[in-house]
Design a protein around this motif. Structure first.
Motif, short mmCIF file in Angstrom:
data_model
loop_
_atom_site.label_atom_id
_atom_site.label_comp_id
_atom_site.label_asym_id
_atom_site.label_seq_id
_atom_site.Cartn_x
_atom_site.Cartn_y
_atom_site.Cartn_z
N VAL A 5 -9.93 5.13 -5.38
CA VAL A 5 -10.51 4.73 -6.65
C VAL A 5 -11.02 3.31 -6.48
O VAL A 5 -10.32 2.46 -5.91
CB VAL A 5 -9.44 4.80 -7.76
CG1 VAL A 5 -9.96 4.24 -9.07
CG2 VAL A 5 -8.94 6.23 -7.93
N PRO A 6 -12.25 3.03 -6.92
CA PRO A 6 -12.78 1.66 -6.77
C PRO A 6 -11.82 0.63 -7.36
O PRO A 6 -11.29 0.80 -8.47
CB PRO A 6 -14.09 1.70 -7.56
CG PRO A 6 -14.51 3.14 -7.53
CD PRO A 6 -13.22 3.92 -7.55
N GLY A 7 -11.56 -0.40 -6.57
CA GLY A 7 -10.66 -1.46 -7.01
C GLY A 7 -9.22 -1.24 -6.61
O GLY A 7 -8.38 -2.11 -6.82
N LEU A 8 -8.92 -0.06 -6.05
CA LEU A 8 -7.56 0.22 -5.61
C LEU A 8 -7.54 0.50 -4.12
O LEU A 8 -8.45 1.14 -3.60
CB LEU A 8 -7.01 1.47 -6.31
CG LEU A 8 -6.63 1.39 -7.78
CD1 LEU A 8 -6.15 2.76 -8.26
CD2 LEU A 8 -5.55 0.36 -8.00
N SER A 28 0.36 12.39 -12.68
CA SER A 28 1.04 13.68 -12.63
C SER A 28 2.25 13.69 -13.54
O SER A 28 2.48 14.64 -14.29
CB SER A 28 1.49 14.01 -11.20
OG SER A 28 0.39 14.14 -10.36
N LEU A 29 3.02 12.62 -13.49
CA LEU A 29 4.19 12.52 -14.36
C LEU A 29 3.79 12.41 -15.83
O LEU A 29 4.40 13.04 -16.70
CB LEU A 29 5.06 11.33 -13.96
CG LEU A 29 5.77 11.46 -12.61
CD1 LEU A 29 6.47 10.16 -12.23
CD2 LEU A 29 6.78 12.60 -12.66
N SER A 30 2.74 11.65 -16.11
CA SER A 30 2.25 11.54 -17.49
C SER A 30 1.75 12.88 -18.00
O SER A 30 2.05 13.27 -19.14
CB SER A 30 1.12 10.50 -17.58
OG SER A 30 1.58 9.24 -17.20
N THR A 60 -4.49 4.84 -4.92
CA THR A 60 -4.99 6.13 -5.38
C THR A 60 -3.85 7.15 -5.38
O THR A 60 -3.70 7.93 -6.33
CB THR A 60 -6.15 6.61 -4.48
OG1 THR A 60 -7.18 5.61 -4.49
CG2 THR A 60 -6.73 7.92 -4.97
N MET A 61 -3.03 7.13 -4.33
CA MET A 61 -1.87 8.03 -4.27
C MET A 61 -0.88 7.72 -5.38
O MET A 61 -0.36 8.62 -6.03
CB MET A 61 -1.17 7.91 -2.91
CG MET A 61 -1.53 9.01 -1.96
SD MET A 61 -0.40 9.07 -0.58
CE MET A 61 -1.02 7.75 0.41
N SER A 62 -0.64 6.45 -5.61
CA SER A 62 0.29 6.05 -6.65
C SER A 62 -0.23 6.45 -8.03
O SER A 62 0.54 6.94 -8.88
CB SER A 62 0.51 4.53 -6.59
OG SER A 62 1.39 4.12 -7.59
N VAL A 110 -7.23 11.88 -2.73
CA VAL A 110 -6.19 11.51 -1.75
C VAL A 110 -6.39 12.33 -0.48
O VAL A 110 -6.35 11.80 0.63
CB VAL A 110 -4.78 11.73 -2.33
CG1 VAL A 110 -3.72 11.69 -1.24
CG2 VAL A 110 -4.49 10.69 -3.41
N ARG A 111 -6.64 13.61 -0.64
CA ARG A 111 -6.81 14.49 0.52
C ARG A 111 -8.04 14.11 1.34
O ARG A 111 -8.05 14.20 2.56
CB ARG A 111 -6.88 15.95 0.06
CG ARG A 111 -6.97 16.92 1.19
CD ARG A 111 -5.67 16.95 1.98
NE ARG A 111 -5.85 17.81 3.13
CZ ARG A 111 -5.52 17.48 4.37
NH1 ARG A 111 -4.97 16.32 4.63
NH2 ARG A 111 -5.72 18.31 5.35
N LEU A 112 -9.11 13.68 0.65
CA LEU A 112 -10.34 13.29 1.34
C LEU A 112 -10.27 11.85 1.85
O LEU A 112 -11.24 11.35 2.42
CB LEU A 112 -11.55 13.45 0.41
CG LEU A 112 -11.89 14.88 -0.01
CD1 LEU A 112 -13.04 14.89 -1.00
CD2 LEU A 112 -12.21 15.73 1.21
N ARG A 113 -9.15 11.21 1.62
CA ARG A 113 -8.92 9.83 2.02
C ARG A 113 -9.91 8.87 1.37
O ARG A 113 -10.30 7.86 1.95
CB ARG A 113 -8.95 9.68 3.54
CG ARG A 113 -7.91 10.52 4.24
CD ARG A 113 -7.89 10.22 5.73
NE ARG A 113 -7.10 11.15 6.48
CZ ARG A 113 -5.78 11.20 6.53
NH1 ARG A 113 -5.07 10.38 5.82
NH2 ARG A 113 -5.16 12.08 7.27
#
Length: 193
Positions: free
Chosen positions: A37-40, A53-55, A45-47, A31-34
């Protein structure tokens, strides 16, 4: 639930937490490197970073709960919240407590992000980078599967991926720091530096 079942649950949730938090760190770097994830899309990627993180936090809560509930060793809620006070392996358990406390700060500030502001949130979010290696050392020091082939390879894989991604993050930051004001001006005008 038997003590043996709790022991297996504690081991399993510890290993799953390691994998999930490794993925969380990798996605945070992405996320920081902008990157994405392939396909997203990028927001995907942020989501995914937030969802994992919650999991990971849920598995960590199960890991801690099984350690407290298991009567084989005496780990209390105080031991979980205050580092290095436990009668049971105070150093290794204390490192787990430090990692948990750091992660708790990240979770709480993430939930309060709108109220505390982006700059304060981002500064405190760096604690996640400190939490991961401390938790890893906790697992190596106290984990009953340390030294088994599967745990050794899992640990090596997690460390290698985080070190590689962290190196990419540092290289990106170094390149950004070397940019000259003229290059920044050209970038602002839309030209490539």
């Amino acid at each position: 639930m038997t003590s043996e079942t709790l022991w297996y649950a504690n081991r399993a949730t510890g290993a799953v937490s390691l994998v999930l938090f490794t993925l969380v760190v990798l996605l945070g770097i992405a996320v920081r490197l902008r990157t994405r994830v392939p396909g997203l899309p990028r927001f995907g990627t942020m989501s995914l970073h937030r969802t994992l993180s919650l999991s990971a936090t849920a598995f960590l809560a199960l890991h801690i709960t099984t350690a407290i509930v298991d009567s084989y060793v005496n780990i209390t809620v105080v031991d979980v919240l205050i580092p290095f006070v436990s009668d049971y392996q105070p150093l290794w358990l204390g490192l787990g407590t430090v990692a948990f406390d750091l992660m708790l700060a990240v979770v709480i500030t993430s939930l309060l992000r709108e109220r505390i502001g982006h700059r304060a949130w981002r500064t405190l979010h760096w604690l996640a980078y400190a939490s991961w290696p401390v938790a890893l050392i906790h697992g190596i020091g106290i984990g009953t599967d340390t030294g088994t082939d599967w745990m050794t390879w899992l640990t090596i894989a997690c460390v290698a991926t985080v070190v590689t991604a962290g190196g990419a993050r540092l290289a990106h930051a170094a390149r950004a720091a070397r940019r000259t004001p003229a290059a920044l001006l050209r970038t602002a005008d839309g030209a490539r530096p």
